[in-house]
Design a protein around this motif. Sequence first.
Motif, PDB file in Angstrom:
ATOM      1  N   ALA A  39      12.262  30.686  43.008  1.00 40.90           N
ATOM      2  CA  ALA A  39      12.602  31.924  43.718  1.00 40.90           C
ATOM      3  C   ALA A  39      13.719  32.686  42.999  1.00 40.90           C
ATOM      4  CB  ALA A  39      13.003  31.611  45.148  1.00 40.90           C
ATOM      5  N   GLU A  44       8.684  36.980  43.363  1.00 43.97           N
ATOM      6  CA  GLU A  44       7.359  37.355  43.857  1.00 43.97           C
ATOM      7  C   GLU A  44       6.391  36.173  43.799  1.00 43.97           C
ATOM      8  OE1 GLU A  44       7.722  37.822  39.644  1.00 43.97           O
ATOM      9  OE2 GLU A  44       8.827  38.925  41.163  1.00 43.97           O
ATOM     10  N   LYS A  47       7.311  33.747  46.598  1.00 37.56           N
ATOM     11  CA  LYS A  47       6.838  34.270  47.884  1.00 37.56           C
ATOM     12  C   LYS A  47       5.346  33.990  48.048  1.00 37.56           C
ATOM     13  CE  LYS A  47       8.577  37.007  51.140  1.00 37.56           C
ATOM     14  NZ  LYS A  47       9.637  36.576  52.028  1.00 37.56           N
ATOM     15  N   GLU A  50       4.974  30.336  48.822  1.00 39.28           N
ATOM     16  CA  GLU A  50       5.402  30.088  50.205  1.00 39.28           C
ATOM     17  C   GLU A  50       4.319  30.519  51.184  1.00 39.28           C
ATOM     18  OE1 GLU A  50       9.111  32.100  50.836  1.00 39.28           O
ATOM     19  OE2 GLU A  50      10.202  30.760  49.489  1.00 39.28           O
ATOM     20  N   ASN A  51       3.767  31.708  50.967  1.00 37.10           N
ATOM     21  CA  ASN A  51       2.705  32.204  51.856  1.00 37.10           C
ATOM     22  C   ASN A  51       1.508  31.259  51.843  1.00 37.10           C
ATOM     23  OD1 ASN A  51       4.226  34.430  52.544  1.00 37.10           O
ATOM     24  ND2 ASN A  51       3.280  35.753  51.016  1.00 37.10           N
TER      25      ASN A  51
END
Length: 104
Positions: A39, A44, A47, A50-51
């Motif tokens: 991160a 990006e 993220k 993580e999603n």
Amino acid sequence: DPSGDPSQQEAKQREAEIRNTILAQVLDQAARARLSNLALVKPEKAKAVENYLIQMARFGQLAGKVSEQGLIEILEKVSQQTEKKTTVKFNRRKVLDSDEEDDY
């Protein structure tokens, strides 16, 4: 965003807390450290990972905690999906120039 609505800021903060809670439940300590390092360098991509992890957790596709090796495999999968193909094209200019007219 200091000019933002306080309720929006609270909602974003709650969402971040929920994300962190889910990630803490599905990642072991080493994987969590790797993800936080990622991160810092590529927010990006972190993220997106993580999603992906949160989505898998919500659909019950994760059996136990994800190890660091498991996270590396997920990172490779996400990288392949988001990989951009780079092409280089040279446009050579055609110059109308003849050697017969050189004046020295």
